[in-house]
Design a protein around this motif. Sequence first.
Motif, PDB file in Angstrom:
ATOM      1  N   LEU A 115      -8.933   5.130  52.439  1.00 36.49           N
ATOM      2  CA  LEU A 115      -9.637   5.965  53.937  1.00 36.49           C
ATOM      3  C   LEU A 115      -8.560   7.135  53.382  1.00 36.49           C
ATOM      4  O   LEU A 115      -7.875   8.444  53.414  1.00 36.49           O
ATOM      5  N   ARG A 116      -7.306   6.812  52.880  1.00 39.00           N
ATOM      6  CA  ARG A 116      -5.796   7.449  52.344  1.00 39.00           C
ATOM      7  C   ARG A 116      -6.594   8.908  51.108  1.00 39.00           C
ATOM      8  O   ARG A 116      -6.347   9.545  50.836  1.00 39.00           O
ATOM      9  N   ILE A 142       0.659  11.668  46.527  1.00 32.83           N
ATOM     10  CA  ILE A 142       0.442  10.646  47.071  1.00 32.83           C
ATOM     11  C   ILE A 142      -0.614  10.482  46.162  1.00 32.83           C
ATOM     12  O   ILE A 142      -1.538   9.603  45.924  1.00 32.83           O
ATOM     13  N   HIS A 143      -1.635  11.575  45.834  1.00 32.70           N
ATOM     14  CA  HIS A 143      -3.280  11.654  45.119  1.00 32.70           C
ATOM     15  C   HIS A 143      -2.681  11.971  43.644  1.00 32.70           C
ATOM     16  O   HIS A 143      -4.033  10.796  43.083  1.00 32.70           O
ATOM     17  N   TYR A 148      -4.062  14.475  54.980  1.00 29.32           N
ATOM     18  CA  TYR A 148      -3.953  14.702  53.732  1.00 29.32           C
ATOM     19  C   TYR A 148      -3.512  12.895  52.939  1.00 29.32           C
ATOM     20  O   TYR A 148      -3.436  13.186  51.963  1.00 29.32           O
ATOM     21  N   GLY A 149      -3.668  12.212  53.504  1.00 35.17           N
ATOM     22  CA  GLY A 149      -3.342  11.119  53.221  1.00 35.17           C
ATOM     23  C   GLY A 149      -2.143  10.283  53.694  1.00 35.17           C
ATOM     24  O   GLY A 149      -1.651   9.449  52.583  1.00 35.17           O
ATOM     25  N   VAL A 150      -1.220  11.058  53.588  1.00 31.14           N
ATOM     26  CA  VAL A 150      -0.130  10.543  54.389  1.00 31.14           C
ATOM     27  C   VAL A 150       0.583   9.502  54.873  1.00 31.14           C
ATOM     28  O   VAL A 150      -0.656   9.330  56.221  1.00 31.14           O
ATOM     29  N   GLY A 151       0.840   8.295  54.549  1.00 28.53           N
ATOM     30  CA  GLY A 151       1.342   7.742  55.566  1.00 28.53           C
ATOM     31  C   GLY A 151       1.996   7.027  56.875  1.00 28.53           C
ATOM     32  O   GLY A 151       2.534   8.145  56.996  1.00 28.53           O
ATOM     33  N   ARG A 170       9.345  11.340  57.260  1.00 33.39           N
ATOM     34  CA  ARG A 170       9.515  12.546  56.377  1.00 33.39           C
ATOM     35  C   ARG A 170       9.513  13.600  56.821  1.00 33.39           C
ATOM     36  O   ARG A 170       9.957  14.401  56.684  1.00 33.39           O
ATOM     37  N   HIS A 171       8.295  13.694  58.303  1.00 29.14           N
ATOM     38  CA  HIS A 171       8.267  14.625  59.176  1.00 29.14           C
ATOM     39  C   HIS A 171       8.579  14.628  60.212  1.00 29.14           C
ATOM     40  O   HIS A 171       9.345  15.408  61.353  1.00 29.14           O
ATOM     41  N   ALA A 172       8.775  13.415  61.046  1.00 22.70           N
ATOM     42  CA  ALA A 172       8.451  13.836  62.398  1.00 22.70           C
ATOM     43  C   ALA A 172      10.149  13.468  62.974  1.00 22.70           C
ATOM     44  O   ALA A 172      10.633  13.682  64.024  1.00 22.70           O
ATOM     45  N   VAL A 173      10.684  12.957  62.328  1.00 22.62           N
ATOM     46  CA  VAL A 173      12.472  12.522  62.463  1.00 22.62           C
ATOM     47  C   VAL A 173      13.326  13.473  62.453  1.00 22.62           C
ATOM     48  O   VAL A 173      13.903  13.555  62.747  1.00 22.62           O
ATOM     49  N   ARG A 174      12.352  14.599  61.765  1.00 26.48           N
ATOM     50  CA  ARG A 174      12.996  16.074  61.429  1.00 26.48           C
ATOM     51  C   ARG A 174      12.934  16.347  63.026  1.00 26.48           C
ATOM     52  O   ARG A 174      13.900  17.326  63.387  1.00 26.48           O
TER      53      ARG A 174
END
Lengths: 549, 330
Positions: A87-88, A122-123, B235-238, B245-249
Amino acid sequence: MTQALVEVAGLVVDFPVGGAGDHVRAVDGVSFTLRAGRALGIVGESGSGKSTVAAALLGLHRGTGARLAGTVRVGGTDVSAATPAELRRLRGGTAAMVFQDPLSSLDPYLAIGDQIAEVHRIHSGASRRAARARAVEVLDRVGIADAVRRSRARPHEFSGGMRQRALIAMALACEPRLLIADEPTTALDVTVQAQILDLLHGLREERGLGLLLVTHDVGVAAESVDELLVMRDGAAVERGPVASVLTAPAEPYTRELLAAVPRLDGPRRSRSGHPDPAPRTPGPDAPVVEAVGLRREFGRRGRRVAAVAGVSLAVRAGETLGIVGESGSGKSTLGRMLVGLLEPDSGQVRHGGVPATGITGGVQMVFQDPVSSLNPRRSVGESIADPLRAAGERDTAALRARVGELLERVGLEAGHYDRYPHEFSGGQRQRVGIARALAPRPRLIVCDEPVSALDVTTQAQVTALLAELQRESGIALVFIAHDLAVVRQVSDRVAVMRAGEIVEEGPVDEVYDRPAHPYTRQLLAAVPELDPALAAERRSSRQEAYATA
Amino acid sequence: MTRFVLQRIGGALLVLLALSVLIHVLFYFAPGDPARLACGERCNPQQIAQVREQLGLNESAVAQYLHFLQGLVAGRDYSAGAGQALHCDAPCLGFSYQTDQQVTGLILTRLPATLSLALGALAIWLLVGVGTGLLSALRRGGITERLLTVLTLAGTGTPVFILGLLLLMAVCAYLQWLPFPTYVPLTEDPEQWAWNLLLPWLTLGLFESAKYARLTRSSTLEALAEDHIRTFRAYGVGERALVTRHAVRGAVAPVIALSAVDFGTMIGGAVLTESLFGIPGLGKTLIDAVRVVDLPVVVGVVLAIGAAVVVAGAIADLLYAAADRRVALA
């Protein structure tokens, strides 16, 4: 035979509501295919399930509690059966999504180039440095000038159009085969919208991308896709080549939808009851509202900006003045000053020839957002009664009677007095807003984007109501909107605003058919065209203009 | 940046000035004769009159306040009888009624203990509290989250002195892992300093951690619901990278703001912990001074606490602006 890029068969999406396994069906048995390099548009009004379909292509419903049935295959991957890793890879790598609101869709804390590089790494597994270089490359491709320097900027340092370009650059970074654009231009001004649509079109031709465009705006779809899928209440109503759906719709709903779309060359709705559109001759009496040299600035010392920089206008009884302009042109500030919600820094507002003092019952306002402009904790009857109470009416029975009358006048029921705003649809709430404005029997109503939050079919009903009220009572209307087609439908005269000034003003047909100012011509040329053949013609002429510029 | 610092300093001075006026008003209307209090129990009227003269209490309230300000800025002299003068260097906050010690000196000797306690507690709540909050936001819906929720609820529900007593009883009395703590200054013996402060740190730090865990969890979940998180998910970020990386800020902003306030208050407000563990800090000093109506000490310590809160607030603003570039320092 080439395999389809997207294959959706019998897609059903249910969202849980409340507890006890209750659910609403957002998508009900939708099927379609999209081949590589082709473009499909999904159009429909709010709540039709079009965005849910787009999200399902990337498996974005996973973990949200939604239940999916049917098959969704994108680039050969079965989305519902894919492992998290698959999926990612699919997300961004095979299919990339461009979202509606470019401000909130980017991380406000990180540099734009870093965000694009992160997705690329990532990709591709590229090095930090290579990913950063790629980010600059794609930003350059989507037309961000000075991409090396601008890639270090945060999203808030970009304009709306540039942010949407950056999002498209992010989508391009991983070389996907499919672009999913969910209302990509809805938050943008019409001239910027045209640029973004042209960019998407160019990229599609250049790289052979498949495009799935989700939009409520039939005009936007007409310009950009080969095939059209019309959705309503979660189901597909009609599907076919864009030209045939738009010119010869088979289904009644499609015809209804298309008829409601305001057109630049369409019939004048305010005249619907008056077959003879003779221009009104202004009476000898003083204008209902008159503005002389209005000026208003905002901001602190050193960074002051004139939102309205010297505007004069006059509106007479029974007349509708349309004010069009893009965001930031000062049209709302002007409207607020006409009503007395804002004091001008200089200049004067006169109501019936007398200098205006504060807010009076004679001049009322209808606001854009029918959700936030009504107090959610008070019944709609109470809200409508407010201006009457302000005018000194204390008798409860008389208030109720008058409010009931007003509710019926705007097409609701007198018994709705005790209902609360959340019990009404958007269009009904805007009717409540109009009833509230009518309550003190005003001579002028200033409508600030009264229909831009509404679906086209509802839009048509609300503008018709306003025209009818005007015919009956002879009130003057100031109709502020960014949508040029709507303004043409409802106005007698129109003023085009840009950067706080009126660049052109005159009878509506004259301004639209023979625009004198280059900016008016630019605005009109950017309005999406419903006829696909004409749209293509417009696009090539715009592209010539870009090339020469 | 310079402009920001100057503005903040200006603002801080105004706040402290207002605070000092307020305390002096309270001081002026406080019951009891300051001269009698300063002189002691067995003074005769002549002695009291002499003390009153020495302390300048015969002057008008406004003159007394102006002299106080003068002492702060330029130092002042107190007459010590017989034509002698007792000099008090700037910044002068007067002399303690009880010990005749200079208040400024007293505060300076007590400050290290309080700072030691507060900094350690800050480190613990940032580590334990924020860590726990992030973990439970990441593992939402799982058994880990439920366990952490129970723990943090228990933490917020336990008064700090109960927590301290329990720790003291368990670690020092029952398990006998540590001796009962006594304060050892850092400059004397760093190792003993740390061992003796361990329990107070844990008490205060864990107590605050519960609050910070809840705050971090809710603000992280809020940040995770934002549109830009959806973009990166698409975009497939885990999930882990989305949080770290994103929410913490977005989530740290309220943590920074609240930490600054809590740290500032702790400079004078950690009375219970200081008393429980016998730490000679400012909070304990303040309470002791209030008990015997040692007014110069009260005024001095309150001003010191006020200064600490204001400075911590300014530092928080700087950190805030560093975390979020949209915040303009002005």
